[in-house]
Design an enzyme around this catalytic site. Structure first.
Site, PDB file in Angstrom:
ATOM      1  N   CYS A  90       0.847  -1.189   0.000  1.00 23.59           N
ATOM      2  CA  CYS A  90       0.000   0.000   0.000  1.00 23.59           C
ATOM      3  C   CYS A  90       0.883   1.239   0.000  1.00 23.59           C
ATOM      4  CB  CYS A  90      -0.908  -0.014   1.225  1.00 23.59           C
ATOM      5  SG  CYS A  90      -2.036   1.379   1.331  1.00 23.59           S
ATOM      6  N   HIS A 132      -9.190  -3.328  -2.370  1.00 19.53           N
ATOM      7  CA  HIS A 132      -8.203  -2.607  -1.559  1.00 19.53           C
ATOM      8  C   HIS A 132      -8.528  -1.110  -1.540  1.00 19.53           C
ATOM      9  CE1 HIS A 132      -3.964  -1.968  -0.044  1.00 19.53           C
ATOM     10  NE2 HIS A 132      -4.249  -0.767  -0.515  1.00 19.53           N
ATOM     11  N   GLU A 133      -8.784  -0.547  -2.729  1.00 23.66           N
ATOM     12  CA  GLU A 133      -9.084   0.892  -2.809  1.00 23.66           C
ATOM     13  C   GLU A 133     -10.444   1.206  -2.189  1.00 23.66           C
ATOM     14  OE1 GLU A 133      -6.648   2.758  -3.413  1.00 23.66           O
ATOM     15  OE2 GLU A 133      -5.401   1.137  -4.182  1.00 23.66           O
ATOM     16  N   HIS A 136     -10.130   1.618   1.470  1.00 20.13           N
ATOM     17  CA  HIS A 136      -9.637   2.949   1.855  1.00 20.13           C
ATOM     18  C   HIS A 136     -10.805   3.927   2.038  1.00 20.13           C
ATOM     19  CE1 HIS A 136      -5.311   2.780   1.929  1.00 20.13           C
ATOM     20  NE2 HIS A 136      -5.248   2.231   0.721  1.00 20.13           N
TER      21      HIS A 136
END
Length: 146
Positions: A90, A132-133, A136
């Site tokens: 990351c 993953h994004e 966030h």
């Protein structure tokens, strides 16, 4: 315009980012996300990682063809029960790589820079990057997925 990556302890990374509305300059956000993702040599970058309080991220959907998409107000509609573990890194945690278990296939919806809605299926690497994004934007970082 290249922006600094926010530090991993910054509060913007640890809270859910609200949906962006019609006042958001999506073309500016998209350009900024793509420019910064490429500058930092990432395969994905969420707006909050560069200090932008906007529910959006850029990602490379196909590395071979350098197919980049920018997703505004993304939603994961469905996840497969099949999952796998893979090492992730990351940009917000340089030098940290951990194995993360994620569904292999997902159905997603997002809006593009023009506000058009897209529904697509992702699997493998693009599925992992999207998740993953997306995390966030939900205030979750990959260290919480160990």
């Amino acid at each position: 315009m290249i922006r600094d990556l926010v530090k991993s302890n910054d509060s913007i990374l640890h809270r859910k980012i609200l949906p962006c509305g019609c006042n958001c300059d999506r073309h500016f956000v998209a350009k900024t996300l793509i420019e910064n993702m490429l500058h930092y040599e990432g395969v994905g970058l969420s707006a909050n990682q560069i200090g932008m309080d906007t529910r959006a991220f850029a990602m490379i959907r196909d590395i071979e063809y350098n197919d980049i998409i920018v997703c505004f107000n993304p939603v994961i509609l469905n996840s497969s029960s099949d999952s796998n573990s893979c090492e992730e890194g990351c940009l917000s945690y340089p030098d940290k790589f951990i194995n993360v278990q994620r569904p292999d296939k997902i159905d997603v919806m997002y809006e593009d820079e023009e506000g058009r809605e897209h529904k697509i299926k992702l699997e493998g690497f693009p599925s992992r990057v999207f998740q993953h994004e997306y995390d966030h934007l939900e205030g979750i970082d990959f260290t919480q997925r160990q």
